[in-house]
Write a protein that holds these residues in place. Sequence first.
Motif, PDB file in Angstrom:
ATOM      1  N   GLU A 132       0.840  -1.205   0.000  1.00  0.00           N
ATOM      2  CA  GLU A 132       0.000   0.000   0.000  1.00  0.00           C
ATOM      3  C   GLU A 132       0.872   1.251   0.000  1.00  0.00           C
ATOM      4  O   GLU A 132       0.589   2.214  -0.723  1.00  0.00           O
ATOM      5  N   ALA A 133       1.934   1.231   0.793  1.00  0.00           N
ATOM      6  CA  ALA A 133       2.858   2.370   0.830  1.00  0.00           C
ATOM      7  C   ALA A 133       3.545   2.534  -0.518  1.00  0.00           C
ATOM      8  O   ALA A 133       3.659   3.656  -1.036  1.00  0.00           O
ATOM      9  N   LEU A 134       3.996   1.439  -1.110  1.00  0.00           N
ATOM     10  CA  LEU A 134       4.654   1.496  -2.419  1.00  0.00           C
ATOM     11  C   LEU A 134       3.736   2.099  -3.480  1.00  0.00           C
ATOM     12  O   LEU A 134       4.158   2.967  -4.259  1.00  0.00           O
ATOM     13  N   VAL A 135       2.490   1.671  -3.503  1.00  0.00           N
ATOM     14  CA  VAL A 135       1.519   2.205  -4.467  1.00  0.00           C
ATOM     15  C   VAL A 135       1.334   3.708  -4.257  1.00  0.00           C
ATOM     16  O   VAL A 135       1.342   4.494  -5.211  1.00  0.00           O
ATOM     17  N   ALA A 136       1.181   4.117  -3.012  1.00  0.00           N
ATOM     18  CA  ALA A 136       0.988   5.545  -2.710  1.00  0.00           C
ATOM     19  C   ALA A 136       2.199   6.367  -3.148  1.00  0.00           C
ATOM     20  O   ALA A 136       2.049   7.440  -3.759  1.00  0.00           O
ATOM     21  N   CYS A 141       4.896   9.998  -7.197  1.00  0.00           N
ATOM     22  CA  CYS A 141       5.958  10.236  -8.191  1.00  0.00           C
ATOM     23  C   CYS A 141       5.370  10.549  -9.560  1.00  0.00           C
ATOM     24  O   CYS A 141       5.827  11.444 -10.248  1.00  0.00           O
ATOM     25  N   GLN A 142       4.347   9.782  -9.951  1.00  0.00           N
ATOM     26  CA  GLN A 142       3.707   9.982 -11.250  1.00  0.00           C
ATOM     27  C   GLN A 142       3.009  11.348 -11.298  1.00  0.00           C
ATOM     28  O   GLN A 142       3.042  12.025 -12.312  1.00  0.00           O
ATOM     29  N   ALA A 143       2.370  11.730 -10.207  1.00  0.00           N
ATOM     30  CA  ALA A 143       1.663  13.005 -10.151  1.00  0.00           C
ATOM     31  C   ALA A 143       2.647  14.182 -10.177  1.00  0.00           C
ATOM     32  O   ALA A 143       2.313  15.256 -10.676  1.00  0.00           O
ATOM     33  N   GLY A 144       3.862  13.936  -9.667  1.00  0.00           N
ATOM     34  CA  GLY A 144       4.851  14.992  -9.604  1.00  0.00           C
ATOM     35  C   GLY A 144       5.605  15.228 -10.899  1.00  0.00           C
ATOM     36  O   GLY A 144       6.377  16.166 -11.029  1.00  0.00           O
TER      37      GLY A 144
END
Length: 145
Positions: A132-136, A141-144
Amino acid sequence: MEKTSVGRWMTRNPVTIETDASIVEAVHLLKEKNIRRLPVMKGGKVAGVVTEKMLLSYMPSKATSLDHWEVQYLLGKTPVSEAMNPSPHTVKAETDITEAARLLHDRKLNGVLVVDEAGGLVGIFTTTNALEALVAFAQECQAGR
């Protein structure tokens, strides 16, 4: 709570079982709550941990001469403390998730108990919590970009 701490991602208030509960009670609790591990408690302190796999390996083989009711009777009289790991791996809520994930990976564990300074249980950190942490973090990163 810091974003990369175990406390941020752990499962709080985990379901527990007492040392004197039977193996049958533990199996029923795992099925009822749809979980795979139970911290075993004695007097409010962690005494160990029991997993679905430990309990299944404690069951007699299908080649036993005992009938179903005899097996149920014996397992109903056997305390969960006989099947538990009395020395579970633990981390603190402040532990960084990379350290906890490394412990899960290196020791081939599916979860560790999260304890406070006094050894009291505060949560469980599982491979699911780590994912769950990895996905978040990946989404951040993708949003940034």
